[in-house]
Motif scaffolding. Sequence first.
Motif, short mmCIF file in Angstrom:
data_model
loop_
_atom_site.label_atom_id
_atom_site.label_comp_id
_atom_site.label_asym_id
_atom_site.label_seq_id
_atom_site.Cartn_x
_atom_site.Cartn_y
_atom_site.Cartn_z
N LYS A 1 0.83 -1.22 0.00
CA LYS A 1 0.00 0.00 0.00
C LYS A 1 0.86 1.26 0.00
CE LYS A 1 -4.05 -2.00 2.18
NZ LYS A 1 -4.72 -2.26 3.45
N ILE A 2 1.90 1.26 0.83
CA ILE A 2 2.76 2.46 0.92
C ILE A 2 3.55 2.61 -0.38
CG2 ILE A 2 4.70 3.52 2.17
CD1 ILE A 2 3.58 1.88 4.67
N GLY A 3 4.03 1.50 -0.90
CA GLY A 3 4.77 1.55 -2.17
C GLY A 3 3.91 2.07 -3.31
N PHE A 4 2.64 1.71 -3.30
CA PHE A 4 1.75 2.20 -4.35
C PHE A 4 1.60 3.72 -4.27
CE2 PHE A 4 -2.47 3.46 -5.84
CZ PHE A 4 -2.29 3.17 -7.19
N VAL A 5 1.40 4.25 -3.05
CA VAL A 5 1.26 5.71 -2.92
C VAL A 5 2.58 6.41 -3.26
CG1 VAL A 5 0.81 7.61 -1.30
CG2 VAL A 5 -0.68 5.60 -1.32
N GLN A 6 3.70 5.82 -2.86
CA GLN A 6 5.00 6.42 -3.21
C GLN A 6 5.11 6.58 -4.73
OE1 GLN A 6 8.49 3.98 -3.21
NE2 GLN A 6 9.78 5.58 -2.29
N PHE A 7 4.69 5.55 -5.44
CA PHE A 7 4.75 5.55 -6.90
C PHE A 7 3.67 6.44 -7.52
CE2 PHE A 7 2.74 3.50 -10.65
CZ PHE A 7 3.71 3.80 -11.59
#
Length: 388
Positions: free
Chosen positions: A229-235
């Motif tokens: 989830k965090i990686g998706f928002v970072q991207f």
Amino acid sequence: MTSENNAKGGFNTRAVHAGQAFEPRTGAVIPPVHFSTTYAQDGIGGLRDGYEYGRGTNPTRDALQEQLASLEGGKHAFSFSSGLAAEDSLIRALTRPGDHIVLGNDAYGGTYRLISRVLGEWGITNKPVDMADLDAVKAAVADGQTRILWVETPSNPMMKISDLAALAEIAHAAGALFVVDNTFATPYLQQPLSFGADIVVHSTTKYIGGHSDVVGGAVIVNDDELAEKIGFVQFAVGAVSGPMDAFLTTRGLKTLGVRMDRHSTNGQAVAEFLLQRPEVSHVLYPGLKDHPGHELAAKQMKSFGGVVSFRLKGGEAAARKFAESLRLFTLAESLGGIESLVNYPSEMTHASVKGTELAVPEDLLRLSVGIEDEQDLLADLKQAFGAL
Ligand SMILES: *Cc1c(COP(=O)(O)O)cnc(C)c1O
């Protein structure tokens, strides 16, 4: 970007080597900084090692993320353009309008501003609580809507110590995620994931970068689902650190252990010096035996770090005069660099919380004690007392 820990050994060995394999073509011991925003494809969709576009992945950022994950004892790390960008991205990834955040009542002013004024507009509610009062925390998270329990220990600037293991248990019993802002302690002094935290967040601008020359932030987790989830928002949002910022942060992080040892020795010496001064009413430093969090800090932390806050009997006027009389300590915001700084929180770092529950005393000064020679630091403090 997922980073499996590959470097082995103790903290300082991993600080130097995690994510830092030499460059295979030339043997360059320091991997090159990758500025390219895009990557050639071997046929459509034929990516080399997964690299496609710089917002999504960048080898210099990946190296930093690997180093951060290794040092915090986490499986996944994400590097951001600032500490607040890291906080914003992680909160947006894990909350929805209507969710509630319980945070320390002396949280960093910018964190409170983000949660109350930016995310508040988006439907996130919050409640500041004294994290040392575990019954009050239990009551605050028991509303069924608390998604995040957020703590800083030591806190900024009051240097309060919170019980990480107890708070993790309280958060989890209420079905909330436990987030620890580990900026003050750094992974060298304290590793919140090992006490049950779900998420560690950093302003890498401070001790991790360590030289007051790069702004950045980081999020570290163990759980794969949270990481996704965090990686998706970072991207998807793209508040990522640029290549030069990532490189400078990696360079700083390699010496974190040696710097923190010196910050802690100097911090202790400064705190003990201030304790002897008749002009001082309180010294707030967890390394002092009479600090209410001393025993807990000794259990959770390797040593006590370089931030020392204190209050002057002469009130606001004395605090202002003292801050402006120091010469070796530079009057400036921020902390965690190799050079010593003095900050007047109520008008500087914490001006944004004036008049709120998080307001700080007007007789308070916060020192970020650097790695200079102890006798020079004490001499400067002494001459500033002489000016009062
Ligand atoms: C500085 C700081 C932040 C914010 O980080 P930036 O890099 O300035 O965005 C968050 N938490 C703590 C404890 C800080 O000291």
